[in-house]
Write a protein that holds these residues in place. Structure first.
Motif, short mmCIF file in Angstrom:
data_model
loop_
_atom_site.label_atom_id
_atom_site.label_comp_id
_atom_site.label_asym_id
_atom_site.label_seq_id
_atom_site.Cartn_x
_atom_site.Cartn_y
_atom_site.Cartn_z
N LEU A 17 0.91 -1.27 -0.07
CA LEU A 17 -0.44 -0.09 0.00
C LEU A 17 0.76 0.79 -0.29
O LEU A 17 0.70 2.21 -0.80
CB LEU A 17 -1.03 -0.23 1.13
CG LEU A 17 -2.25 0.74 0.99
CD1 LEU A 17 -3.48 0.54 0.33
CD2 LEU A 17 -2.48 1.09 2.83
N LEU A 18 2.41 1.43 1.23
CA LEU A 18 3.32 2.60 0.54
C LEU A 18 3.57 2.50 -0.42
O LEU A 18 3.56 4.14 -0.73
CB LEU A 18 4.01 2.17 2.20
CG LEU A 18 5.13 3.13 1.95
CD1 LEU A 18 4.60 4.45 2.08
CD2 LEU A 18 6.17 2.79 2.70
N ILE A 25 1.82 10.19 -3.46
CA ILE A 25 2.36 12.01 -2.95
C ILE A 25 3.91 10.77 -2.36
O ILE A 25 3.55 10.13 -1.92
CB ILE A 25 1.43 11.78 -1.45
CG1 ILE A 25 1.30 10.67 -0.41
CG2 ILE A 25 -0.01 12.69 -1.68
CD1 ILE A 25 0.18 10.56 -0.02
N ASN A 26 4.62 11.66 -1.52
CA ASN A 26 5.91 11.66 -1.60
C ASN A 26 6.19 11.50 -0.21
O ASN A 26 5.80 12.04 1.20
CB ASN A 26 6.52 13.06 -1.60
CG ASN A 26 8.00 12.12 -1.34
OD1 ASN A 26 8.50 11.20 -1.08
ND2 ASN A 26 8.95 12.77 -0.96
N LEU A 27 5.92 9.83 -0.06
CA LEU A 27 5.43 9.08 1.50
C LEU A 27 7.03 8.66 2.35
O LEU A 27 7.26 8.90 3.01
CB LEU A 27 4.56 7.95 1.73
CG LEU A 27 3.11 8.36 1.25
CD1 LEU A 27 2.67 7.23 1.51
CD2 LEU A 27 2.66 8.79 2.61
N VAL A 28 7.57 8.24 1.34
CA VAL A 28 9.13 7.97 1.54
C VAL A 28 9.89 8.27 0.05
O VAL A 28 9.23 8.47 -0.92
CB VAL A 28 9.59 6.30 1.88
CG1 VAL A 28 8.31 6.08 2.91
CG2 VAL A 28 9.11 5.31 0.53
N GLY A 29 10.93 8.66 0.21
CA GLY A 29 12.26 9.35 -0.44
C GLY A 29 12.32 8.09 -1.77
O GLY A 29 12.22 7.23 -1.14
N ARG A 30 11.89 8.60 -2.81
CA ARG A 30 12.07 7.78 -3.58
C ARG A 30 13.02 7.11 -3.95
O ARG A 30 13.01 5.56 -4.34
CB ARG A 30 11.47 8.55 -5.14
CG ARG A 30 10.85 8.81 -4.82
CD ARG A 30 9.97 9.72 -6.65
NE ARG A 30 8.29 10.44 -6.63
CZ ARG A 30 7.34 10.64 -6.14
NH1 ARG A 30 7.13 9.32 -5.71
NH2 ARG A 30 6.78 11.09 -5.64
#
Length: 197
Positions: A17-18, A25-30
């Motif tokens: 899901l993350l 949306i930027n949840l963790v650095g790509r």
């Protein structure tokens, strides 16, 4: 830490899901998505052995993608409060808690200063603010006997030195198992130091 099958399955579902949400949306650095287990899940799980005994609630400030708060909720089953003021990130946390059937998780889509939280047994925050700011939150939000767990990077000792004139606390340091430059601070008995007259 060893994971039973049910916890592992929930964490796998959380990661899926993350990564899906992270494209929008930027949840963790790509640059970290191909190492999401080591950089984010294992980094959060290493806090579990540092938790105090008991079933008191956990609070995670600036929860973002739910790191470490949502991971701790999955691993421990304890009541967990995630505070996140960004509405899009809070929407992700709500969907994750619902899809993973985490009824013990509450999301507070508000600023930390406005969050209505119960007295917390544990307070966490990852990459949120300098230690002095975090100590002020912990002093206000922790129940008597509660602890704060703050992972810190290469500036950990500098932040500690800057916070010490204003704060008294009991400190335990733990080397991070996922980042050789990081330290985990476990703090208790947090009190504001009154300036000398």
């Amino acid at each position: 830490m060893p994971l039973d099958d049910a916890i592992r399955a929930r964490l796998d579902a959380y990661v899926e899901l993350l990564l899906r949400w992270n494209t929008r949306i930027n949840l963790v650095g790509r640059t970290t998505t191909d190492q999401v287990w080591q950089r984010h899940i294992e980094d959060s799980l290493q806090l579990v052995p540092l938790l105090p005994e008991g079933a008191g609630p956990i609070g995670d400030l600036g929860s973002g993608a739910g790191l470490p708060g949502l991971v701790l909720a999955i691993a421990t089953g304890r009541p967990t409060h995630l505070v996140e003021s960004d509405r899009r990130k809070a929407a992700f946390l709500n969907e994750a808690a619902a899809r993973l059937d985490l009824a013990q998780v509450q999301i507070h889509a508000t600023r930390i200063e406005e969050a209505r939280l119960p007295p917390l047994a544990v307070l966490t925050a990852r990459a949120l603010a300098p230690l002095g700011t975090l100590l002020a939150y912990a002093h206000r939000l922790l129940a008597p006997g509660g602890i704060a767990l703050f992972p810190k990077g290469r500036m950990a000792e500098t932040e500690l030195a800057e916070a010490q004139p204003a704060w008294s606390f009991t400190l335990d340091r733990f080397a991070s198992r996922t980042d050789p430059e990081a330290t985990i601070f476990r703090l208790s008995d947090i009190r504001h130091v009154q300036p000398q007259a």
